[in-house]
Design an enzyme around this catalytic site. Structure first.
Site, PDB file in Angstrom:
ATOM      1  N   SER A 117      83.157  13.768  37.775  1.00  0.00           N
ATOM      2  CA  SER A 117      82.205  13.339  36.762  1.00  0.00           C
ATOM      3  C   SER A 117      82.674  13.579  35.332  1.00  0.00           C
ATOM      4  O   SER A 117      82.064  13.102  34.380  1.00  0.00           O
ATOM      5  CB  SER A 117      80.872  14.065  36.977  1.00  0.00           C
ATOM      6  OG  SER A 117      81.033  15.474  36.895  1.00  0.00           O
ATOM      7  N   LYS A 137      82.243  17.627  27.546  1.00  0.00           N
ATOM      8  CA  LYS A 137      81.556  16.812  28.545  1.00  0.00           C
ATOM      9  C   LYS A 137      80.060  16.771  28.230  1.00  0.00           C
ATOM     10  O   LYS A 137      79.452  17.804  27.931  1.00  0.00           O
ATOM     11  CB  LYS A 137      81.795  17.416  29.930  1.00  0.00           C
ATOM     12  CG  LYS A 137      81.204  16.643  31.084  1.00  0.00           C
ATOM     13  CD  LYS A 137      81.532  17.351  32.404  1.00  0.00           C
ATOM     14  CE  LYS A 137      81.003  16.578  33.598  1.00  0.00           C
ATOM     15  NZ  LYS A 137      81.333  17.249  34.876  1.00  0.00           N
ATOM     16  N   SER A 148      85.369  17.369  40.004  1.00  0.00           N
ATOM     17  CA  SER A 148      84.984  16.690  38.760  1.00  0.00           C
ATOM     18  C   SER A 148      85.858  17.028  37.558  1.00  0.00           C
ATOM     19  O   SER A 148      85.795  16.338  36.548  1.00  0.00           O
ATOM     20  CB  SER A 148      83.522  16.993  38.419  1.00  0.00           C
ATOM     21  OG  SER A 148      82.665  16.342  39.323  1.00  0.00           O
TER      22      SER A 148
END
Length: 527
Positions: free
Chosen positions: A203, A128, A227
């Site tokens: 996210s 990420k 997330s």
């Protein structure tokens, strides 16, 4: 507990207003593009777990270069569709893979030595973009951070690399990691591999998307409101929100402030359930012993519970019938296969899930210092963003910020400084009930979201549906998100599996069972 008349009126008004604006949005939206579909997986190497790949690489049945190249080829094939990987390091990864193959050729201690010292040797990894990965961007989609490059590795990334994993690149996030769709004006929007008109979640949406598209086999995410779990749900893969404080959250951006560190978790995301436990063991580093990950789990000895919905919050939409049905199928299979009785429970405090999450995210730290305002993060490295001005600019297409980020900045200005005693009371009551229910041998099933992956931008009109995941952050419980096949629209179904604090090994064991029972990840190109 049924909703009172005032709450029913509030719920009706909230949904009426959001439905009105949603209708206007649909009228102004461009017609949907012609349906495109991801190509199916062609290389059999892409259909094996990281655990299996590592074993084959150690045994010289396949080279690390072959595996890494297979994933590079797949990313190049699918990324034009999904826009998940925002910066690659393919050349460096191939060099590292060649070094792995050379190391294996020269190793004299045997396969067992390599497995013990380097359990993920030669296996590709996605990361990420909000994690520091040395030499890679660290912007979290903020245009003003376009030139920021990580100089170190975040601890979980460093531990995975030390275990032999090879990062291929970094993946997209929502702006500043605070929205449930991975969209920003630096990298663009990430799409769901099962339907490109749908969101990949946020996210950690880039991670979820590239894993679901078979462009990665393992990845790392972070979770402060869902997330990890929402992207895993929407993209049909596995993800684990670890008990907070076990896996390091250092060297991520944006940093936590106030008491937010108590609710943020780092954890593994992967296509195959058997990779969850070894990944978590590695990522936890010196704290792994806290989770009893080596303890065998007899599912027949566990107590199982199911909560089908939040009881009717005024902020969340009702859980869809297909998600209710899929969770009920899990209940029936558990009872039939294991001989257990799954008890259905109801906690009325869950109706206040959003208010609890919002309240606790805004609490000050021990010194009384409040959390950093979102507008300050938006303006980084300069002055705080003037969110009302940014909204006006966005209306004419001139703002560097997304609508969700601007609205969050505006929403913060409406917050009261003193938390509601009623909401604090609801959280404390829910915390005690949940901990008493689960103990050290209880497992709970709970929906990850009220519906399957929505279409792009539609969450703007249902902004609080993340409460199904967010409330579990505030309670500090470990949760594994598990896929349950595909629904009537060909989109992934799933369920959250929850356990008591530090009982992560229980949810990981249930994930293995659910994968075997319901089939786990499905190739989106083979639909």
């Amino acid at each position: 507990m049924a909703l009172g008349r005032l709450e029913k009126a509030q719920a009706w008004l909230f949904r009426a207003v959001t439905s009105f604006f949603f209708m206007i949005f649909q009228l102004l939206s461009s017609p949907a593009a012609s349906a495109r579909k991801l190509p199916p997986v062609g290389n059999p190497l892409l259909l094996q777990s990281a655990t299996q790949l590592a074993k084959k690489i150690r045994r010289k049945e396949v080279s690390s270069v072959e595996v890494v190249q297979a994933y590079i080829d797949r990313i190049q094939e699918v990324n034009p569709f999904v826009n998940a990987v925002v910066k690659d390091r393919f050349a460096a990864a191939l060099q590292e893979a060649a070094q792995v193959d050379k190391l294996i050729e020269e190793e004299t201690g045997g396969e067992d030595v390599l497995e013990d010292r380097l359990p993920l040797l030669g296996v590709p990894l996605s990361v990420k973009e909000s994690y520091s990965l040395q030499g890679m961007p660290l912007s979290t989609g903020l245009i003003s951070r376009r030139g920021v490059v990580a100089s170190v590795d975040a601890p979980p990334v460093a531990l995975l690399k030390r275990a032999g994993a090879i990062p291929l690149g970094v993946t997209n996030t929502s702006e500043l990691c605070m929205w449930l769709e991975s969209h920003n004006h630096l990298y663009g929007i990430t799409c769901n591999p099962y339907d490109l008109e749908r969101i990949a979640g946020g996210s950690s949406g880039g991670e979820g998307s590239i894993l679901g598209a078979a462009g990665a086999v393992i990845g790392v995410g972070s979770d402060i409101g869902g997330s990890i779990r929402m992207p895993c749900f929407f993209n049909g893969v596995f993800g684990h929100k670890t008990t907070p404080g076990v896996v390091s959250c250092e060297n991520q951006y944006p940093p936590t402030s106030g008491t937010q560190h108590e609710y943020l978790s780092s954890g593994p995301m992967c296509r195959y359930a058997e990779d969850l436990l070894p990944m978590l063991t590695i990522m936890a580093g010196p704290n792994a012993h806290k989770l009893s990950l080596n303890t065998a789990v007899d599912l027949k000895q566990l107590r199982f519970f199911s909560i089908p919905h939040d009881g009717g919050s005024i902020y969340t939409y009702p859980v869809s019938k297909e998600l209710l049905d899929s969770q009920e199928k899990v209940v029936k299979r558990l009872e039939a296969d294991l001989g257990v009785k799954v008890q259905k429970v109801c906690f009325p405090e869950l109706r206040y899930g959003f208010q609890i999450w919002d309240t606790y995210m805004g609490l000050p730290d021990k010194e009384g210092k409040p959390p950093l305002a979102f507008a300050e993060l938006m303006g980084e490295p300069g002055r705080p963003a003037w969110t009302f001005w940014e909204l006006l600019k966005r209306m004419v297409g001139k703002s560097e910020h997304t609508i969700p980020a601007i609205l969050l900045g505006l929403f913060e200005k409406t917050q009261v400084s003193k938390p509601s005693p009623f909401i604090i009371q609801q959280k404390e009551a829910l915390q005690k009930k949940m901990e008493d229910l689960l103990g050290t041998d209880g497992v709970l099933l709970y929906p990850p979201h009220p519906r399957v992956a929505p279409k792009h931008h539609h969450p703007l009109f249902r902004p609080f549906d993340f409460s199904y995941t967010g409330i579990l952050n505030i309670l500090g419980l470990p949760v594994t998100q598990c896929p349950l096949g595909l629904g009537e629209e060909g989109l992934p179904l799933g369920v959250q599996v929850v356990a008591g604090k530090l009982q992560d090994h229980l949810t990981l064991a249930v994930a293995l069972y659910l994968e075997k029972t319901f089939g786990g990840w499905r190739d989106p190109g083979a639909k």
